[in-house]
Design an enzyme around this catalytic site. Structure first.
Site, PDB file in Angstrom:
ATOM      1  N   ASP A 168      38.258  27.789  46.991  1.00 32.81           N
ATOM      2  CA  ASP A 168      39.368  28.059  47.911  1.00 32.81           C
ATOM      3  C   ASP A 168      39.442  27.073  49.066  1.00 32.81           C
ATOM      4  OD1 ASP A 168      40.886  30.175  47.069  1.00 32.81           O
ATOM      5  OD2 ASP A 168      39.483  31.687  47.799  1.00 32.81           O
ATOM      6  N   GLY A 225      33.368  37.975  41.969  1.00 33.58           N
ATOM      7  CA  GLY A 225      33.402  37.462  40.601  1.00 33.58           C
ATOM      8  C   GLY A 225      32.009  37.214  40.035  1.00 33.58           C
ATOM      9  N   LYS A 283      28.759  30.275  52.765  1.00 33.27           N
ATOM     10  CA  LYS A 283      29.897  30.295  51.838  1.00 33.27           C
ATOM     11  C   LYS A 283      30.068  28.939  51.136  1.00 33.27           C
ATOM     12  CE  LYS A 283      33.608  32.695  52.766  1.00 33.27           C
ATOM     13  NZ  LYS A 283      34.130  33.993  52.403  1.00 33.27           N
ATOM     14  N   GLU A 284      31.305  28.434  51.108  1.00 33.31           N
ATOM     15  CA  GLU A 284      31.557  27.199  50.354  1.00 33.31           C
ATOM     16  C   GLU A 284      30.922  25.965  50.998  1.00 33.31           C
ATOM     17  OE1 GLU A 284      33.837  29.551  50.830  1.00 33.31           O
ATOM     18  OE2 GLU A 284      35.185  29.759  49.107  1.00 33.31           O
ATOM     19  N   ARG A 304      44.521  43.584  51.227  1.00 32.46           N
ATOM     20  CA  ARG A 304      45.036  42.682  50.190  1.00 32.46           C
ATOM     21  C   ARG A 304      45.832  43.511  49.193  1.00 32.46           C
ATOM     22  NH1 ARG A 304      41.692  38.397  46.465  1.00 32.46           N
ATOM     23  NH2 ARG A 304      40.697  37.688  48.355  1.00 32.46           N
ATOM     24  N   ASP A 343      40.535  35.598  40.303  1.00 34.80           N
ATOM     25  CA  ASP A 343      39.471  36.603  40.402  1.00 34.80           C
ATOM     26  C   ASP A 343      39.627  37.631  39.280  1.00 34.80           C
ATOM     27  OD1 ASP A 343      38.747  35.274  42.657  1.00 34.80           O
ATOM     28  OD2 ASP A 343      39.318  36.833  44.064  1.00 34.80           O
ATOM     29  N   TRP A 371      39.047  26.429  41.790  1.00 38.49           N
ATOM     30  CA  TRP A 371      38.224  27.637  41.986  1.00 38.49           C
ATOM     31  C   TRP A 371      37.763  27.747  43.430  1.00 38.49           C
ATOM     32  CZ3 TRP A 371      33.237  27.698  43.794  1.00 38.49           C
ATOM     33  CH2 TRP A 371      32.668  28.983  43.883  1.00 38.49           C
TER      34      TRP A 371
HETATM   35  C1  GLC Z   1      36.045  33.866  46.799  1.00 37.16           C
HETATM   36  C2  GLC Z   1      37.432  34.080  46.232  1.00 37.16           C
HETATM   37  C3  GLC Z   1      37.585  33.358  44.913  1.00 37.16           C
HETATM   38  C4  GLC Z   1      37.185  31.907  45.026  1.00 37.16           C
HETATM   39  C5  GLC Z   1      35.799  31.785  45.622  1.00 37.16           C
HETATM   40  C6  GLC Z   1      35.410  30.347  45.875  1.00 37.16           C
HETATM   41  O1  GLC Z   1      35.105  34.482  46.002  1.00 37.16           O
HETATM   42  O2  GLC Z   1      37.687  35.458  46.031  1.00 37.16           O
HETATM   43  O3  GLC Z   1      38.912  33.429  44.470  1.00 37.16           O
HETATM   44  O4  GLC Z   1      37.211  31.329  43.745  1.00 37.16           O
HETATM   45  O5  GLC Z   1      35.766  32.470  46.851  1.00 37.16           O
HETATM   46  O6  GLC Z   1      36.157  29.753  46.883  1.00 37.16           O
END
Ligand code: GLC
Length: 793
Positions: A484, A701, A627-628, A345, A352, A482
């Site tokens: 992604d 973060g 993750k998300e 990157r 971030d 926020w």
């Molecule tokens: C990762 C990315 C960040 C984003 C987060 C949530 O930590 O680095 O930019 O906000 O995922 O998707």
């Protein structure tokens, strides 16, 4: 299972069992010369760029090898081992090791067959090479003849991908030479001369043999654990020609009982002349101790600007050392290089980085300022941020995220809805910490063209959202907010951004008030009221806030949905932004507690997506609870803690801290896997067979959000324009605790008394013997050093 412990006094983490469930890493140096090292000496180094300045190899996603290896061979017995447990990997019944990860250095102490080695690794302050100091000591009663080997595997090309992939080229452009105790490697590339050379040299002892050819040193069908030259007890004096390069230096020593010898290995990107000069500086080996002290003093003096003593060792370790140190590492390195980020990157992510800045403001606001300026100069004149700020960012001359060239160059298409809005919490924090009001009038260019004062930059950030509102009167989600993985597009609306904008208006008004601009206050207040009405009208459902609306009016995060029914961030951000009414805050935060909390942290949403997905909910691509997609994303844990402290729940805030603190898992490391001293990006949650396992170490973060929640939320130390507010929100069984804080050049020794066991609420403060009502210590009343008693209850 426990693999190590915190040494708070020395600001170190000690790994006592080297067979950790993942490589447990530390950072050395700076991006000028960066190095990552695991407890087994695995890792890599680079100059300036992890992608383009890589000079030693590391195999990602593999066995934590190779690294900075030191082998020891007993000449008479023929037995051999390594200064770190791996790569030789002796039986742990006989091989003992303690790895000290400290601030900018790692020292691995090992004992095997009556020989003690201490391998200290560091990059001297402001230097662009690294030092490995080996001490070897005979603790037995017999004299010993030992052969020591220092080993490093050079890349054949500075670019990581070229070195690994373009073998038909890169294998044939490098040579090694041996001269004056050094292996030198040259690379015939059309790059500046100073990037064509690497060296690995030894000081303090004579090199008796060497290998510059990796394949000779290792031998055919062998590994780093049993290199041919080590097994033979003799390097072959090889040099590479159309193979792989390495630096292997052999040193023979004899040790009488009780005797200790030292040798220093040096590694860097220098030609013969530069390298000889560096080696010359280590003729007197005591320079190493001096440099180590300087390094410790540098880091510790930063960390010591805020120190706490509370009833929780876990919290003390995190605030005083590890969370703070991780904030600096994240701030400095962004997402450039770790064992997951391979360095490709080539820039700083906008959101971030702006958030990372927050984590260090209370410890070094000057360091923060420079980066803040850079980020403001990466705001486009229409108000949005560049998703990626390239390392060679050129303010005033950059393309915008909608330009095809920008997209091609950075791989980052389109604006994110949240990027520039992160400036609000960061700028206000900086202003209140530093007292540097003039900063709001400082003129900074936009990334594409034009310039403005910081104050006007902030107004433009608001304007960017105001120009992009959806049918419910809330900001649209664009390419991402926020999150992604949430793509709400040019028409769908994001509650996260709505709350950010809400906070943005409040911050802007605070600054405008301070600058005596009543018209601006009125402007922002009108818009805030409108936004507030829309949020209340459209986004509150019974006992929770929703997450957003898609273009076709599907409500993300509605209690009526089958999937992702409840989301964490809208609830915590409703509180943080001030949008939640008190009853809404209580109901929604309780709902989070009852529906999203697990013993390893609080999930981002629940249940995971399975059916509903692309193109809006891209997280459906991730396995459930990852993750998300309903994983325990670590960064939002900090917002959650802070939100609970804002509504006065010290017990719960602390419970959330314990859930997510890496140190809480120190004795369950086999479950968490990652280092128990740093946050990872996320933890697998309850629908995963590996619940509690954490991933993506160090560069996240999370460091800054959790740090802010601990410093400002739990400890309650909140700078204001005119002083320092101290308003802790703590578990009710904390009866007293103390802190030391530097604030605008003044030192405060703070003792907090909580005899009545309240969670929040300060009755009065005694500053240098004088009583103050409330919880604000006026800056004007502070002396150089202050005694502060804070009485809660
Ligand atoms: C990762 C990315 C960040 C984003 C987060 C949530 O930590 O680095 O930019 O906000 O995922 O998707």
């Amino acid at each position: 299972m426990q693999y190590g412990y915190f040494d708070e006094k020395n600001k170190e983490y000690l790994i006592t069992k080297p067979n950790t469930p993942a490589p447990w890493a530390n950072y050395l140096g700076s991006p000028e010369y960066g190095a990552i090292i695991s407890g087994n000496a695995g890792g890599y180094s680079f100059v300036k760029s992890g992608a383009n300045g890589r000079h030693i190899r590391y195999h990602f996603n593999s066995m934590d090898e190779p690294g900075r290896y030191i082998y020891v061979r007993d000449l008479e017995k023929g037995d051999y081992w390594s200064g770190s447990w791996q790569p030789v990997g002796k039986d742990l019944d006989q091989y003992k090791s303690v790895c000290h990860h400290g601030t900018g250095y790692t020292n691995i102490v090992s004992d095997y067959d009556n020989i003690r080695t201490e391998s200290l690794y560091y990059v001297p302050l402001n230097k662009t090479y690294e030092v490995w100091r080996l001490k070897v000591r005979n603790n037995g009663s017999q004299a010993r003849k030992l052969v020591l080997f220092g080993y490093v595997e050079f890349t054949n090309h500075n670019n990581y991908e070229q070195d690994n992939v373009n073998l038909q080229y890169t294998l044939f452009i490098s040579r090694t030479y041996y001269k004056n105790n050094m292996i030198l490697q040259s690379i015939n590339e059309n790059v500046p001369e100073d990037q064509c050379w690497r060296f690995f040299g030894a000081a303090g002892a004579e090199v008796t043999a060497y290998d510059g050819d990796r394949d000779t040193f290792l031998g055919d069908y062998r590994s780093y654990g049993n290199p041919s030259s080590v097994e033979n007890g003799q390097c072959a004096n090889s040099l590479n020609y159309n193979t792989n390069s390495c630096g292997a230096l052999q040193i023979n020593v004899e040790l009488q009982p009780g005797e200790e010898k030292e040798v220093v290995f040096l590694l860097g990107q220098y030609d013969e002349e530069g390298a000889s000069e560096i080696l010359g500086q280590y003729k007197d080996l005591s320079v190493v101790d001096k440099e180590l002290e300087e390094l410790k003093a540098y880091w510790h003096s930063k960390l010591n600007r805020f120190q706490v003593q509370t009833p929780s060792d876990n919290l003390n370790n995190m605030i005083n050392t590890w969370n703070a140190y991780q904030c600096f590492i994240t701030f400095i390195w962004s997402r450039a290089a770790s064992f997951q980020y391979c360095g490709l990157r080539n820039g700083l992510g906008y959101r971030d980085t702006v958030q990372d800045i927050q984590g260090i403001i209370h410890l070094d606001h000057e360091m923060a300022l420079e980066r803040l300026r850079l980020m403001i100069s990466a705001q486009v004149s229409i108000g949005g941020g560049l998703p990626l700020v390239k390392f060679d960012h050129n303010p005033g001359h950059e393309g915008t995220p909608d330009d095809p060239e920008y997209v091609q160059e950075t791989g980052h298409p389109h604006y994110r809805a949240d990027d520039a809005l992160w400036l609000f919490p960061t700028v206000i924090k900086y202003l209140k910490e530093s007292g540097n009001w003039g900063f709001t009038d400082e003129v900074i260019p936009y990334s594409d063209h034009g310039e403005d004062t910081v104050y006007e930059h902030l107004r433009q950030a608001l304007q960017f959202s105001l120009d992009r509102m959806g049918v419910h009167g809330m900001p649209v989600g664009l390419y991402a907010d926020w999150n992604d993985c949430l793509r709400l597009g040019a028409k769908g609306e994001s509650l996260f951004v709505a709350f950010q904008l809400y906070m943005g208006f409040n911050v802007f008004m605070e600054i405008a008030q301070n600058k005596n601009k009543p018209d601006d206050v009125q402007w922002a207040q009108g818009l805030l009221d409108e936004l507030d009405t829309n949020i209340q009208k459209h986004a509150w459902e019974n006992d929770q806030f929703v997450r957003g609306f898609t273009e076709d009016n599907y409500t993300v995060g509605s209690w009526e949905n089958d999937e992702a029914r409840i989301w964490l961030n809208p609830q915590s951000w409703a509180v943080l932004s001030g949008a939640a009414r008190p009853d809404q805050a209580r109901l929604s935060m309780d709902k989070v507690y009852n529906n999203l909390r697990t013993e390893y942290g609080t999930m981002l949403c629940y249940p995971p997506f399975k059916e509903y997905g692309m193109p809006v909910a891209r997280m459906v691509l991730f396995n459930a609870s990852t993750k998300e997609n309903a994983g325990i994303f670590s960064q939002p844990q900090g917002w959650l803690i802070l939100a609970e402290t804002m509504i006065g729940n010290g017990d719960r805030a602390f419970e959330y801290f314990l859930d997510c603190s890496p140190a809480s898992m120190n004795d369950k490391a086999e479950i968490r896997k990652l280092e128990p001293y740093v946050h990872g990006q996320f933890v697998e949650s309850k629908d995963s067979p590996y619940q509690g396992r954490a991933h993506v170490h160090w560069l996240t973060g999370t460091a800054s959000t959790v740090m802010v929640s601990l410093v400002e939320g739990i400890m309650g130390v909140q700078p204001q324009f005119d002083g320092l507010c101290i308003n802790p929100c703590v578990p009710s069984d904390w009866k007293d605790f103390s802190m030391v804080r530097e604030f605008r050049g003044k030192k405060l020794n703070i003792q907090v008394e909580n005899k009545n066991g309240v969670q929040k609420g300060v009755s009065h403060i005694i500053l240098n013997g004088k009583e103050i009502q409330g919880h604000l210590i006026p800056a004007a009343d502070m002396e150089a050093e202050n005694t502060v008693r804070v009485i809660m209850g």
